[in-house]
Design a protein around this motif. Structure first.
Motif, PDB file in Angstrom:
ATOM      1  N   PHE A   1       0.880  -1.132  -0.097  1.00 48.23           N
ATOM      2  CA  PHE A   1       0.018   0.032   0.002  1.00 48.23           C
ATOM      3  C   PHE A   1       0.953   1.184  -0.097  1.00 48.23           C
ATOM      4  CE2 PHE A   1      -2.483  -3.328   2.428  1.00 48.23           C
ATOM      5  CZ  PHE A   1      -3.422  -3.459   1.360  1.00 48.23           C
ATOM      6  N   LEU A   2       0.678   2.191  -1.090  1.00 49.28           N
ATOM      7  CA  LEU A   2       1.400   3.334  -1.065  1.00 49.28           C
ATOM      8  C   LEU A   2       0.705   4.435  -0.130  1.00 49.28           C
ATOM      9  CD1 LEU A   2       2.259   3.363  -4.786  1.00 49.28           C
ATOM     10  CD2 LEU A   2       3.722   2.537  -2.858  1.00 49.28           C
ATOM     11  N   PRO A   3       1.519   5.262   0.524  1.00 42.26           N
ATOM     12  CA  PRO A   3       0.842   6.501   1.304  1.00 42.26           C
ATOM     13  C   PRO A   3       0.089   7.779   0.787  1.00 42.26           C
ATOM     14  CG  PRO A   3       3.070   6.631   1.020  1.00 42.26           C
ATOM     15  CD  PRO A   3       2.993   5.400   0.370  1.00 42.26           C
ATOM     16  N   ASN A   4      -0.705   8.160   1.665  1.00 41.23           N
ATOM     17  CA  ASN A   4      -1.271   9.566   1.027  1.00 41.23           C
ATOM     18  C   ASN A   4      -2.193   9.755  -0.287  1.00 41.23           C
ATOM     19  OD1 ASN A   4       2.198  10.359   1.950  1.00 41.23           O
ATOM     20  ND2 ASN A   4       0.456  11.040   2.982  1.00 41.23           N
ATOM     21  N   ARG A   5      -2.666   8.269  -0.550  1.00 44.66           N
ATOM     22  CA  ARG A   5      -3.598   8.163  -1.645  1.00 44.66           C
ATOM     23  C   ARG A   5      -3.148   8.497  -3.034  1.00 44.66           C
ATOM     24  NH1 ARG A   5      -7.708  11.144  -1.384  1.00 44.66           N
ATOM     25  NH2 ARG A   5      -6.988  12.911  -0.080  1.00 44.66           N
ATOM     26  N   VAL A   6      -1.866   8.362  -3.188  1.00 46.65           N
ATOM     27  CA  VAL A   6      -1.281   8.740  -4.475  1.00 46.65           C
ATOM     28  C   VAL A   6      -1.877   7.776  -5.643  1.00 46.65           C
ATOM     29  CG1 VAL A   6       0.659   9.583  -3.350  1.00 46.65           C
ATOM     30  CG2 VAL A   6       0.790   7.088  -4.059  1.00 46.65           C
ATOM     31  N   ASP A   7      -1.668   8.014  -6.888  1.00 43.66           N
ATOM     32  CA  ASP A   7      -2.032   7.218  -7.865  1.00 43.66           C
ATOM     33  C   ASP A   7      -0.637   6.829  -8.741  1.00 43.66           C
ATOM     34  OD1 ASP A   7      -4.091   6.493  -9.880  1.00 43.66           O
ATOM     35  OD2 ASP A   7      -2.789   7.772 -11.264  1.00 43.66           O
TER      36      ASP A   7
ATOM     37  N   GLY B   1      12.400   4.081 -23.736  1.00 40.70           N
ATOM     38  CA  GLY B   1      12.970   2.782 -23.355  1.00 40.70           C
ATOM     39  C   GLY B   1      13.257   2.615 -22.005  1.00 40.70           C
ATOM     40  N   VAL B   2      12.899   3.456 -20.861  1.00 43.58           N
ATOM     41  CA  VAL B   2      13.278   3.392 -19.568  1.00 43.58           C
ATOM     42  C   VAL B   2      11.989   3.383 -18.784  1.00 43.58           C
ATOM     43  CG1 VAL B   2      14.593   4.232 -17.468  1.00 43.58           C
ATOM     44  CG2 VAL B   2      15.519   4.811 -19.637  1.00 43.58           C
ATOM     45  N   MET B   3      11.484   2.319 -18.035  1.00 43.46           N
ATOM     46  CA  MET B   3      10.290   2.069 -17.531  1.00 43.46           C
ATOM     47  C   MET B   3      10.465   2.842 -16.307  1.00 43.46           C
ATOM     48  SD  MET B   3       8.183   0.422 -19.485  1.00 43.46           S
ATOM     49  CE  MET B   3       6.901   0.533 -17.997  1.00 43.46           C
ATOM     50  N   CYS B   4       9.464   3.898 -15.862  1.00 42.65           N
ATOM     51  CA  CYS B   4       9.232   4.486 -14.873  1.00 42.65           C
ATOM     52  C   CYS B   4       7.647   4.621 -14.305  1.00 42.65           C
ATOM     53  CB  CYS B   4       9.551   6.184 -15.231  1.00 42.65           C
ATOM     54  SG  CYS B   4      10.842   6.292 -16.106  1.00 42.65           S
ATOM     55  N   ASP B   5       7.876   4.747 -12.922  1.00 39.62           N
ATOM     56  CA  ASP B   5       6.553   5.042 -12.263  1.00 39.62           C
ATOM     57  C   ASP B   5       6.208   6.545 -12.246  1.00 39.62           C
ATOM     58  OD1 ASP B   5       6.722   2.439 -11.364  1.00 39.62           O
ATOM     59  OD2 ASP B   5       7.084   2.816  -9.147  1.00 39.62           O
ATOM     60  N   VAL B   6       5.107   6.715 -12.579  1.00 39.72           N
ATOM     61  CA  VAL B   6       4.409   8.147 -12.461  1.00 39.72           C
ATOM     62  C   VAL B   6       3.786   8.427 -11.300  1.00 39.72           C
ATOM     63  CG1 VAL B   6       3.154   9.984 -13.793  1.00 39.72           C
ATOM     64  CG2 VAL B   6       4.663   8.399 -15.086  1.00 39.72           C
ATOM     65  N   ILE B   7       3.956   8.918 -10.239  1.00 42.80           N
ATOM     66  CA  ILE B   7       3.341   8.950  -9.029  1.00 42.80           C
ATOM     67  C   ILE B   7       2.742  10.434  -8.806  1.00 42.80           C
ATOM     68  CG2 ILE B   7       3.511   9.037  -6.272  1.00 42.80           C
ATOM     69  CD1 ILE B   7       5.913   7.042  -6.997  1.00 42.80           C
ATOM     70  N   SER B   8       1.295  10.319  -8.323  1.00 45.77           N
ATOM     71  CA  SER B   8       0.706  11.448  -8.502  1.00 45.77           C
ATOM     72  C   SER B   8       0.057  11.481  -7.211  1.00 45.77           C
ATOM     73  CB  SER B   8      -0.466  11.745  -9.733  1.00 45.77           C
ATOM     74  OG  SER B   8       0.172  11.308 -10.911  1.00 45.77           O
TER      75      SER B   8
ATOM     76  N   ARG C   1       3.748  15.692  -8.976  1.00 44.54           N
ATOM     77  CA  ARG C   1       4.041  14.453  -9.779  1.00 44.54           C
ATOM     78  C   ARG C   1       5.361  14.145  -9.685  1.00 44.54           C
ATOM     79  NH1 ARG C   1       2.929  16.127 -15.365  1.00 44.54           N
ATOM     80  NH2 ARG C   1       3.167  18.204 -14.372  1.00 44.54           N
ATOM     81  N   ALA C   2       5.694  12.963  -9.441  1.00 45.20           N
ATOM     82  CA  ALA C   2       7.151  12.319  -9.592  1.00 45.20           C
ATOM     83  C   ALA C   2       7.201  11.168 -10.589  1.00 45.20           C
ATOM     84  CB  ALA C   2       7.187  11.921  -8.136  1.00 45.20           C
ATOM     85  N   ILE C   3       8.471  11.200 -11.028  1.00 37.45           N
ATOM     86  CA  ILE C   3       8.786  10.371 -12.158  1.00 37.45           C
ATOM     87  C   ILE C   3       9.993   9.408 -11.483  1.00 37.45           C
ATOM     88  CG2 ILE C   3       9.731   9.882 -14.378  1.00 37.45           C
ATOM     89  CD1 ILE C   3       7.025  11.207 -14.361  1.00 37.45           C
TER      90      ILE C   3
END
Length: 316
Positions: free
Chosen positions: A40-46, A54-61, A101-103
């Motif tokens: 579970f990720l904190p703070n209700r992020v998406d 070519g580089v896989m990334c998480d996009v966290i919002s 947002r965070a990459i």
């Protein structure tokens, strides 16, 4: 203040980042993932996954975020470990604190992919992110953040950017940065230097797996060796360290180098703390306070007054 027991638990957890000659690399990576990941990720992020050149990334919002501002996080792990899985919880908390947002890129790791593979991956991510943000917002406002070994790669990224790209980086945040693997670094010549987590031997071994020793004076490997001219146009830098860590002296020298080059730099030192204490948020109250402080630093800056939400971000 955290109790002695809480401090001991934090130190025990953070020692998972120490890579030595006795470490088996697969087990080392798996242990970090196990200790620092969460279902579970904190703070209700998406969270969505996206391919950036070519580089896989998480996009966290976060639930609320600036439409113009975006953070790129370069994880640590002694150059040979660390992953999106391990760093999602921490980066989620950081993104929520700074309202953007965070990459989080999954860049290539040493020793099978030594310098400059990780740097090249980050350059690919940055170029695509810049183009996308420029198309949507006209003037990108990018924050680059990193910890420990990731900090040297992140600083190398800024050093390697052309002026127009560098100008889009509005802030750099570094946690317990590794900045110097050259023989000029006094921790490698002192037999008494160590802290609660890392030793000079472990840092040097990690560095040897990342780059040939002949490259240790290269500013793209050891950013403390960057010249004043190379630091020209560098974004403001915020460095956060514990009082009891062997990276503190290098951080102080880097601050002086930046200021000499006309770059704003703040060094935030936390009494009694060990390196990477921010990542031990399940053990230390100081971890939460440190991230909240960074959140105040950035949200009080006039980087952008446009606020979005997860829903409208996903439909853009």
């Amino acid at each position: 203040m955290s109790s002695s027991k809480e401090r001991k638990n934090a130190i025990k957890k953070l020692k998972a980042f120490v890579f030595t000659q006795k470490s088996e690399i697969t087990e080392f990576r798996e242990k970090i993932d196990e200790l620092f990941s969460s279902v579970f990720l904190p703070n209700r992020v998406d969270l969505v996954e996206k391919d950036y050149n070519g580089v896989m990334c998480d996009v966290i919002s976060p639930a609320l975020f600036s439409k113009k501002r975006v953070l790129v996080y370069v994880h640590g792990g002694s150059f040979v470990a660390g992953s999106r899985k391990a760093y999602r919880p921490f980066v989620s908390s950081l993104a929520d604190a700074v309202s953007c947002r965070a990459i989080l890129p999954e860049f290539k790791l040493a020793p099978s992919h030594p310098f400059p593979y990780a740097l090249e991956d980050l350059q690919c991510v940055f170029r695509m992110l810049y183009a996308q943000e420029q198309l949507k917002n006209g003037s990108p406002e990018i924050i680059v953040a990193a910890d420990s070994s990731g900090a040297s790669i992140a600083v190398a990224l800024i050093l390697s950017l052309k002026d127009k790209f560098r100008a889009s980086v509005k802030q750099m945040i570094l946690f317990s940065p590794w900045l110097d693997f050259s023989d000029k670094n006094e921790i490698f010549s002192s037999k008494k230097t160590a802290d609660d987590v890392f030793s000079p031997e472990a840092i040097r071994f990690a560095a040897e797996n990342y780059a040939d020793v002949s490259k240790n004076d290269n500013p793209l490997v050891s950013p403390l060796q960057a010249t004043k001219e190379m630091l020209n146009g560098f974004p403001p830098v915020f460095i956060q360290c514990g009082e009891n860590e062997i990276f503190l002296e290098s951080a102080k020298k880097f601050k002086l180098n930046l200021i000499s080059a006309g770059v704003e730099c703040t060094l935030d030192v936390w009494d009694g703390m060990m390196p990477l204490f921010q990542l031990a948020d399940d053990c230390l109250n100081e971890s939460h306070l440190a991230i909240e402080k960074i959140g105040r630093l950035l949200t009080e800056q006039d980087l952008s007054d446009e606020i979005g939400s997860v829903s409208n971000f996903q439909t853009e």
